[in-house]
Design a protein around this motif. Sequence first.
Motif, PDB file in Angstrom:
ATOM      1  N   VAL A  62       0.852  -1.189   0.000  1.00  0.00           N
ATOM      2  CA  VAL A  62       0.000   0.000   0.000  1.00  0.00           C
ATOM      3  C   VAL A  62       0.882   1.232   0.000  1.00  0.00           C
ATOM      4  O   VAL A  62       1.853   1.312   0.760  1.00  0.00           O
ATOM      5  CB  VAL A  62      -0.927   0.019   1.229  1.00  0.00           C
ATOM      6  CG1 VAL A  62      -1.730   1.316   1.276  1.00  0.00           C
ATOM      7  CG2 VAL A  62      -1.861  -1.187   1.212  1.00  0.00           C
ATOM      8  N   ILE A  63       0.570   2.209  -0.856  1.00  0.00           N
ATOM      9  CA  ILE A  63       1.370   3.432  -0.917  1.00  0.00           C
ATOM     10  C   ILE A  63       1.192   4.227   0.370  1.00  0.00           C
ATOM     11  O   ILE A  63       0.080   4.582   0.753  1.00  0.00           O
ATOM     12  CB  ILE A  63       0.977   4.302  -2.122  1.00  0.00           C
ATOM     13  CG1 ILE A  63       1.200   3.540  -3.435  1.00  0.00           C
ATOM     14  CG2 ILE A  63       1.792   5.603  -2.133  1.00  0.00           C
ATOM     15  CD1 ILE A  63       0.726   4.298  -4.673  1.00  0.00           C
ATOM     16  N   ILE A  64       2.305   4.488   1.036  1.00  0.00           N
ATOM     17  CA  ILE A  64       2.300   5.241   2.286  1.00  0.00           C
ATOM     18  C   ILE A  64       2.850   6.650   2.067  1.00  0.00           C
ATOM     19  O   ILE A  64       2.423   7.607   2.720  1.00  0.00           O
ATOM     20  CB  ILE A  64       3.128   4.512   3.364  1.00  0.00           C
ATOM     21  CG1 ILE A  64       2.533   3.130   3.637  1.00  0.00           C
ATOM     22  CG2 ILE A  64       3.197   5.336   4.647  1.00  0.00           C
ATOM     23  CD1 ILE A  64       1.118   3.165   4.170  1.00  0.00           C
ATOM     24  N   GLY A  65       3.810   6.775   1.161  1.00  0.00           N
ATOM     25  CA  GLY A  65       4.400   8.082   0.904  1.00  0.00           C
ATOM     26  C   GLY A  65       4.847   8.208  -0.534  1.00  0.00           C
ATOM     27  O   GLY A  65       5.084   7.214  -1.223  1.00  0.00           O
ATOM     28  N   ALA A  66       4.937   9.448  -1.013  1.00  0.00           N
ATOM     29  CA  ALA A  66       5.396   9.698  -2.381  1.00  0.00           C
ATOM     30  C   ALA A  66       6.039  11.081  -2.440  1.00  0.00           C
ATOM     31  O   ALA A  66       5.723  11.967  -1.637  1.00  0.00           O
ATOM     32  CB  ALA A  66       4.239   9.607  -3.373  1.00  0.00           C
ATOM     33  N   MET A  67       6.936  11.249  -3.394  1.00  0.00           N
ATOM     34  CA  MET A  67       7.570  12.545  -3.607  1.00  0.00           C
ATOM     35  C   MET A  67       8.292  12.520  -4.947  1.00  0.00           C
ATOM     36  O   MET A  67       8.547  11.459  -5.527  1.00  0.00           O
ATOM     37  CB  MET A  67       8.575  12.875  -2.505  1.00  0.00           C
ATOM     38  CG  MET A  67       9.773  11.949  -2.448  1.00  0.00           C
ATOM     39  SD  MET A  67      10.931  12.410  -1.125  1.00  0.00           S
ATOM     40  CE  MET A  67      12.028  10.969  -1.137  1.00  0.00           C
ATOM     41  N   ALA A  68       8.627  13.700  -5.415  1.00  0.00           N
ATOM     42  CA  ALA A  68       9.463  13.834  -6.605  1.00  0.00           C
ATOM     43  C   ALA A  68      10.801  14.409  -6.171  1.00  0.00           C
ATOM     44  O   ALA A  68      10.857  15.296  -5.317  1.00  0.00           O
ATOM     45  CB  ALA A  68       8.805  14.739  -7.637  1.00  0.00           C
ATOM     46  N   VAL A  69      11.883  13.885  -6.744  1.00  0.00           N
ATOM     47  CA  VAL A  69      13.229  14.405  -6.488  1.00  0.00           C
ATOM     48  C   VAL A  69      13.878  14.642  -7.848  1.00  0.00           C
ATOM     49  O   VAL A  69      14.269  13.698  -8.532  1.00  0.00           O
ATOM     50  CB  VAL A  69      14.079  13.425  -5.656  1.00  0.00           C
ATOM     51  CG1 VAL A  69      15.429  14.069  -5.312  1.00  0.00           C
ATOM     52  CG2 VAL A  69      13.355  13.007  -4.386  1.00  0.00           C
ATOM     53  N   THR A  70      13.940  15.902  -8.248  1.00  0.00           N
ATOM     54  CA  THR A  70      14.529  16.237  -9.541  1.00  0.00           C
ATOM     55  C   THR A  70      16.004  16.540  -9.377  1.00  0.00           C
ATOM     56  O   THR A  70      16.427  17.087  -8.355  1.00  0.00           O
ATOM     57  CB  THR A  70      13.830  17.450 -10.170  1.00  0.00           C
ATOM     58  OG1 THR A  70      13.979  18.588  -9.300  1.00  0.00           O
ATOM     59  CG2 THR A  70      12.346  17.185 -10.383  1.00  0.00           C
TER      60      THR A  70
END
Length: 274
Positions: A62-70
């Motif tokens: 189950v997705i608990i966290g997400a983010m983008a790192v450019t």
Amino acid sequence: MELNRVTTEDYESIIAFYDDVTKRTPDMERYARWQKGKHPTEEGIRAYIEEGSMYLYKENDVIIGAMAVTMCQGDDYHAIRWSQQVQDNEVAVIHILAVSPNAQGKGIGSEMIREAIRLARTNGMKAIRLDALASNTPAHKIYKALGFEYRGKQHLYAENTGWTDFYFFEYKEVTFIHFIEEEERDEALKLVKEVFMEFEAPDYSEEGIADFMHAIGDESYLNMHRFYGAYQNEKLVGVIATRNDHHHIGLLFVDKNYQRKGIGRQLIQYVLDH
């Protein structure tokens, strides 16, 4: 914590995750002020995925966290007086960090930021930066606790907020903390012995010193603990060890040349975040 890079197959589930975070996060309208369809946008998320910058963290699938790192900063970052001047493609920037409302308050966001820092280092980035709404004071506290320094603000336009102030932060490395594998433990125990003998042993009896040395040489005792090290410029400068599922601190030692600089406090905070 293991982050996984998002693929186009994850697109629908990631959109649903951000919609849920936007809808159910307490005080969202007061602090981060995300709005469905305005920020973060589906187009923006898709762009992060397609460029390979989107990451997620799962528990029990189950997705608990997400983010983008450019691995590049945008033009909005040029006006800020940073501590170091580097090229745009030498800067990692953290975007749209989100944690499921069901898991907020457990240190997951902090650990994801630490993973982003490790990711930036792996990619050879010379600086790590991010921005947040001036109103997002809870996020500011987290960033500062993790070693980010406020560098300035800009009055910018965003679809979800209109014209408003954004604060810009830059990571200023103080310590880098991570789990010490068993094969790395000798270095940690060497530091423990040196600090103990100089600062603790004078207050111990000979029997007490012998008991301590016996304990840290006993594999069964050591295997009861999880060891974490604080590093500065790849040098081990502090050690903490916990047992009973982090409920008991068994060892806490800081190199004499790095004491009174907050390293012990950061080690304890790292354990608390877990």
